[in-house]
Motif scaffolding. Structure first.
Motif, PDB file in Angstrom:
ATOM      1  N   ALA A 146     -46.945  72.294  28.144  1.00 27.68           N
ATOM      2  CA  ALA A 146     -47.324  70.881  28.050  1.00 27.68           C
ATOM      3  C   ALA A 146     -47.401  70.449  26.590  1.00 27.68           C
ATOM      4  O   ALA A 146     -47.016  69.325  26.232  1.00 27.68           O
ATOM      5  CB  ALA A 146     -48.657  70.641  28.749  1.00 27.68           C
ATOM      6  N   GLY A 147     -47.886  71.356  25.733  1.00 28.08           N
ATOM      7  CA  GLY A 147     -47.985  71.036  24.318  1.00 28.08           C
ATOM      8  C   GLY A 147     -46.632  70.859  23.667  1.00 28.08           C
ATOM      9  O   GLY A 147     -46.492  70.119  22.680  1.00 28.08           O
ATOM     10  N   GLN A 148     -45.621  71.525  24.217  1.00 29.65           N
ATOM     11  CA  GLN A 148     -44.272  71.400  23.672  1.00 29.65           C
ATOM     12  C   GLN A 148     -43.548  70.168  24.204  1.00 29.65           C
ATOM     13  O   GLN A 148     -42.537  69.764  23.656  1.00 29.65           O
ATOM     14  CB  GLN A 148     -43.470  72.662  24.005  1.00 29.65           C
ATOM     15  N   GLN A 149     -44.054  69.612  25.293  1.00 32.95           N
ATOM     16  CA  GLN A 149     -43.430  68.438  25.899  1.00 32.95           C
ATOM     17  C   GLN A 149     -44.217  67.173  25.523  1.00 32.95           C
ATOM     18  O   GLN A 149     -44.745  66.462  26.358  1.00 32.95           O
ATOM     19  CB  GLN A 149     -43.392  68.595  27.426  1.00 32.95           C
ATOM     20  N   LYS A 150     -44.290  66.929  24.239  1.00 33.47           N
ATOM     21  CA  LYS A 150     -45.094  65.793  23.777  1.00 33.47           C
ATOM     22  C   LYS A 150     -44.443  64.466  24.149  1.00 33.47           C
ATOM     23  O   LYS A 150     -43.223  64.326  24.125  1.00 33.47           O
ATOM     24  CB  LYS A 150     -45.270  65.869  22.267  1.00 33.47           C
ATOM     25  N   SER A 151     -45.286  63.509  24.467  1.00 36.15           N
ATOM     26  CA  SER A 151     -44.816  62.142  24.732  1.00 36.15           C
ATOM     27  C   SER A 151     -45.604  61.193  23.833  1.00 36.15           C
ATOM     28  O   SER A 151     -46.697  61.526  23.354  1.00 36.15           O
ATOM     29  CB  SER A 151     -45.019  61.775  26.205  1.00 36.15           C
ATOM     30  N   TYR A 152     -45.024  60.047  23.569  1.00 39.75           N
ATOM     31  CA  TYR A 152     -45.641  59.094  22.638  1.00 39.75           C
ATOM     32  C   TYR A 152     -45.703  57.712  23.288  1.00 39.75           C
ATOM     33  O   TYR A 152     -44.870  57.345  24.120  1.00 39.75           O
ATOM     34  CB  TYR A 152     -44.822  59.019  21.342  1.00 39.75           C
ATOM     35  N   LYS A 153     -46.717  56.944  22.863  1.00 39.51           N
ATOM     36  CA  LYS A 153     -46.861  55.570  23.339  1.00 39.51           C
ATOM     37  C   LYS A 153     -46.986  54.645  22.136  1.00 39.51           C
ATOM     38  O   LYS A 153     -47.380  55.061  21.042  1.00 39.51           O
ATOM     39  CB  LYS A 153     -48.094  55.436  24.231  1.00 39.51           C
ATOM     40  N   ASP A 154     -46.591  53.388  22.351  1.00 42.56           N
ATOM     41  CA  ASP A 154     -46.619  52.412  21.255  1.00 42.56           C
ATOM     42  C   ASP A 154     -48.037  52.241  20.727  1.00 42.56           C
ATOM     43  O   ASP A 154     -49.018  52.166  21.494  1.00 42.56           O
ATOM     44  CB  ASP A 154     -46.100  51.054  21.728  1.00 42.56           C
ATOM     45  N   ALA A 155     -48.149  52.176  19.400  1.00 41.17           N
ATOM     46  CA  ALA A 155     -49.447  51.936  18.758  1.00 41.17           C
ATOM     47  C   ALA A 155     -49.562  50.451  18.405  1.00 41.17           C
ATOM     48  O   ALA A 155     -48.580  49.704  18.432  1.00 41.17           O
ATOM     49  CB  ALA A 155     -49.552  52.796  17.498  1.00 41.17           C
ATOM     50  N   LYS A 157     -49.752  47.136  16.157  1.00 41.05           N
ATOM     51  CA  LYS A 157     -48.918  46.813  15.001  1.00 41.05           C
ATOM     52  C   LYS A 157     -49.630  47.066  13.679  1.00 41.05           C
ATOM     53  O   LYS A 157     -49.006  47.243  12.644  1.00 41.05           O
ATOM     54  CB  LYS A 157     -48.457  45.354  15.079  1.00 41.05           C
ATOM     55  N   SER A 158     -50.934  47.089  13.717  1.00 46.08           N
ATOM     56  CA  SER A 158     -51.691  47.332  12.485  1.00 46.08           C
ATOM     57  C   SER A 158     -51.852  48.820  12.175  1.00 46.08           C
ATOM     58  O   SER A 158     -52.359  49.188  11.120  1.00 46.08           O
ATOM     59  CB  SER A 158     -53.084  46.700  12.610  1.00 46.08           C
ATOM     60  N   LYS A 159     -51.403  49.677  13.095  1.00 41.55           N
ATOM     61  CA  LYS A 159     -51.554  51.118  12.932  1.00 41.55           C
ATOM     62  C   LYS A 159     -50.678  51.630  11.778  1.00 41.55           C
ATOM     63  O   LYS A 159     -49.481  51.386  11.732  1.00 41.55           O
ATOM     64  CB  LYS A 159     -51.168  51.823  14.242  1.00 41.55           C
ATOM     65  N   LYS A 160     -51.301  52.338  10.836  1.00 36.35           N
ATOM     66  CA  LYS A 160     -50.558  52.941   9.732  1.00 36.35           C
ATOM     67  C   LYS A 160     -50.152  54.367  10.131  1.00 36.35           C
ATOM     68  O   LYS A 160     -50.983  55.139  10.596  1.00 36.35           O
ATOM     69  CB  LYS A 160     -51.415  52.986   8.472  1.00 36.35           C
ATOM     70  N   ALA A 161     -48.885  54.673   9.916  1.00 37.11           N
ATOM     71  CA  ALA A 161     -48.356  55.973  10.334  1.00 37.11           C
ATOM     72  C   ALA A 161     -48.986  57.105   9.542  1.00 37.11           C
ATOM     73  O   ALA A 161     -49.132  57.022   8.325  1.00 37.11           O
ATOM     74  CB  ALA A 161     -46.843  56.004  10.180  1.00 37.11           C
ATOM     75  N   GLY A 162     -49.356  58.156  10.254  1.00 38.31           N
ATOM     76  CA  GLY A 162     -49.914  59.351   9.619  1.00 38.31           C
ATOM     77  C   GLY A 162     -49.295  60.595  10.221  1.00 38.31           C
ATOM     78  O   GLY A 162     -48.403  60.520  11.082  1.00 38.31           O
ATOM     79  N   LEU A 167     -42.275  57.646  14.430  1.00 38.38           N
ATOM     80  CA  LEU A 167     -41.699  56.371  14.028  1.00 38.38           C
ATOM     81  C   LEU A 167     -40.316  56.226  14.649  1.00 38.38           C
ATOM     82  O   LEU A 167     -39.561  57.194  14.727  1.00 38.38           O
ATOM     83  CB  LEU A 167     -41.565  56.271  12.509  1.00 38.38           C
ATOM     84  N   ILE A 168     -39.996  55.033  15.083  1.00 42.04           N
ATOM     85  CA  ILE A 168     -38.637  54.704  15.515  1.00 42.04           C
ATOM     86  C   ILE A 168     -38.054  53.869  14.387  1.00 42.04           C
ATOM     87  O   ILE A 168     -38.553  52.766  14.094  1.00 42.04           O
ATOM     88  CB  ILE A 168     -38.619  53.931  16.842  1.00 42.04           C
ATOM     89  N   VAL A 243     -44.222  52.135  15.471  1.00 44.69           N
ATOM     90  CA  VAL A 243     -45.085  53.280  15.220  1.00 44.69           C
ATOM     91  C   VAL A 243     -45.663  53.709  16.564  1.00 44.69           C
ATOM     92  O   VAL A 243     -46.186  52.885  17.312  1.00 44.69           O
ATOM     93  CB  VAL A 243     -46.213  52.938  14.226  1.00 44.69           C
ATOM     94  N   LYS A 244     -45.578  54.989  16.875  1.00 48.59           N
ATOM     95  CA  LYS A 244     -46.066  55.501  18.144  1.00 48.59           C
ATOM     96  C   LYS A 244     -47.087  56.610  17.890  1.00 48.59           C
ATOM     97  O   LYS A 244     -47.009  57.325  16.888  1.00 48.59           O
ATOM     98  CB  LYS A 244     -44.914  56.067  18.996  1.00 48.59           C
ATOM     99  N   VAL A 245     -48.010  56.768  18.806  1.00 52.38           N
ATOM    100  CA  VAL A 245     -49.005  57.835  18.716  1.00 52.38           C
ATOM    101  C   VAL A 245     -48.832  58.745  19.923  1.00 52.38           C
ATOM    102  O   VAL A 245     -48.312  58.329  20.967  1.00 52.38           O
ATOM    103  CB  VAL A 245     -50.445  57.278  18.661  1.00 52.38           C
TER     104      VAL A 245
END
Length: 530
Positions: A146-155, A157-162, A167-168, A243-245
């Motif tokens: 499960a840890g290797q199958q990461k998925s991301y969701k939209d953050a 708009k004010s979210k700063k990438a870390g 990022l797309i 930017v996605k988290v």
């Protein structure tokens, strides 16, 4: 032909063979008579060329070929008359100063296989350490997947990438204002901190928000695969489209279906089977070590030093390769150098065990079938590029040594399985940690046992003659050393003598070893991955 034994000490044998000049001349004359009817020469009817002219035209080549033939036949005769079992290819040398009209004197140097008495295989007692696969281990394996199958969701708009954010992006790369091939992409996913792009690229996108446009300057590494980009400064115009988290991965039936399985239960069943297979492999390794230790403890016969040298060279080459890949190569090399003698003792132990297992296998009819051999060749061919596979198959089929190297581990496993079937086995349940510790302890015990093994003095008396055996398969002792090929019988591949003269026929030349097809090189990293 005269045969004189010059060395008979331990497993070492040496002979001096004298082939009378008259015998060589008679063979040459016979060859002249044989080819004369086929020789064509202006001024003579077909088949009517005088033998003295045929000999003048082709005598040198015929003589060289005849010398080569009688040398090979002489070596075969020595092997048969003396009932020798060569451990490796004998060294054949035609003494210097030979020329047409003189006796040919050659030397044969070799080591013979020792006489090995097959041990009593009844009453061997072994302990099988078993590791039951707990539900907790299955859940841990499931969590790793499960840890290797990461998925991301939209953050927002004010979210700063870390670090860890995805990022797309769209980007266009240029050098001195000119775009370069492979430097442009749209909707490219990039995880900050993944090291996916060239150094410096991801770091400059930290803090970026959805909708940002940035110009990034980076320098391509000096060892970059593309020649036109090595060491060059480049600018990338980047548009951050999203930017996605990281999103929580739900381990459920839907997750299992995304992996191509029917349900979560089926996924767990698959993982349990894999874990059982893995622990069964460790159990077999530990049992095999027990078995080999028992065999080694009861047998201490002299072994051919050339076989030991060959085994040691393979062990040493692998150790050096591993040391070169260590974080501190110099320190790693010093460590293995300090234990060099120990590894030579291990090489000797492995050769002895290989000969012993071979003797057991032969006495009990253990064989590798043609069908099994064909499967081995096809499996080995899969590691090469498709266009090279057929060439590899032909190479193995034409080279007995290459075929033997493929056959050796399977033959050994079959002998070991045969011995397991004869052994009295008790089982004891342990943890995986305990099983791994037992294997590690066995490895250390192997080194110590090999190091302390007494050295037998080389026997001065000649060993009693025996019939030449089938090929020997050597043990790898469950260690990562390269596999040894078995010793060949003299009749399988006759050794070529060194050239007696510069113009000797081509048949007298010893062919260079053929190389297997090169493996497909690893794919090179693109300037910026999509």
């Amino acid at each position: 032909m005269q045969i004189k034994e010059t060395t008979n000490e331990g497993l070492a044998r040496a002979y001096e063979v004298t082939i009378p000049a008259a015998d060589i001349a008679a063979r040459v004359d016979a060859e002249v008579k044989k080819i004369a009817p086929q020789v064509r020469m202006p001024g003579f009817r077909p088949g009517k060329v005088p033998e003295n002219l045929v000999k003048k035209m082709h005598g040198e080549q015929l003589h060289a070929q005849t010398v080569n033939d009688v040398i090979r036949e002489s070596v075969d005769k020595v092997m048969q008359d003396k009932q020798l079992r060569p451990a490796m290819q004998p060294a054949i040398d035609l003494k210097e100063g030979y020329e047409e009209g003189k006796d040919a004197v050659l030397t044969i140097d070799l080591e013979v296989l020792p006489d090995v008495d097959a041990p009593d295989i009844e009453g061997i007692k072994l302990e099988r350490l078993t590791v039951p696969v707990a539900d907790k281990a299955v859940e841990e394996a499931l969590g790793n997947i499960a840890g290797q199958q990461k998925s991301y969701k939209d953050a927002a708009k004010s979210k700063k990438a870390g670090d860890g954010d995805q990022l797309i992006i769209d980007f266009t790369g240029s050098i001195d204002g000119v775009e370069f091939e492979g430097g442009k992409a749209e909707d490219a996913p990039l995880v900050i901190g993944s090291g996916q792009f060239i150094p410096g690229f991801e770091e400059q996108l930290k803090g970026a928000k959805t909708g940002d446009e940035k110009t990034i300057t980076v320098t391509f590494p000096e060892d970059y695969p593309a020649e036109n980009l090595k060491g060059k400064d480049a600018q990338f115009a980047v548009v951050v489209k999203q930017v996605k988290v990281e999103d929580e991965t739900k381990v459920d039936d839907a997750f299992a279906e995304s992996l191509g399985l029917e349900s979560l239960d089926k996924l767990k069943e698959l993982l349990r089977g894999q874990l059982e297979q893995e622990t069964n492999g460790l159990t077999r390794t530990q049992m095999k070590r027990q078995l080999l230790d028992r065999l080694a403890a009861g047998h201490d016969f002299p072994v051919p030093q050339k076989m030991v040298d060959a085994e040691f060279e393979q062990i040493w080459a692998q150790l050096q390769q591993e040391a070169s890949q260590d974080e501190n190569p110099e320190k790693a090399m010093k460590e293995i150098e300090a234990e060099k003698d120990d590894y030579r003792h291990i090489a000797e132990r492995r050769v002895r065990l290989g000969l012993l297992l071979s003797e057991i296998g032969q006495k009990n009819g253990v064989e590798v079938s043609q069908q099994e051999m064909s499967m081995l060749i096809q499996q080995a061919a899969q590691q090469y590029r498709e266009e090279d596979r057929e060439r590899f198959v032909q190479y193995v089929q034409s080279e007995p040594m290459a075929a033997a190297q493929l056959r050796a581990p399977l033959y050994e496993d079959k002998v070991v399985d045969f011995l397991f079937s004869k052994a009295e086995i008790t089982e004891r349940e342990v943890t995986r940690e305990e099983l791994e510790a037992a294997i590690e302890a066995d490895e250390q015990a192997e080194a110590e046992a090999a190091k302390k093994a007494p050295k037998k003095a080389a026997a001065k008396k000649k060993a009693p003659a025996k019939k030449a055996p089938a090929k020997k398969e050597a043990a790898k002792d469950d260690k990562p050393a390269a596999k040894k090929a078995p010793a060949k019988k003299a009749a399988e591949k006759k050794p070529a003598a060194k050239k007696p003269a510069a113009k000797k026929a081509d048949a007298d030349k010893k062919p260079a070893a053929k190389k297997a097809p090169a493996k497909k090189p690893a794919a090179k990293k693109a300037p910026a991955k999509k």
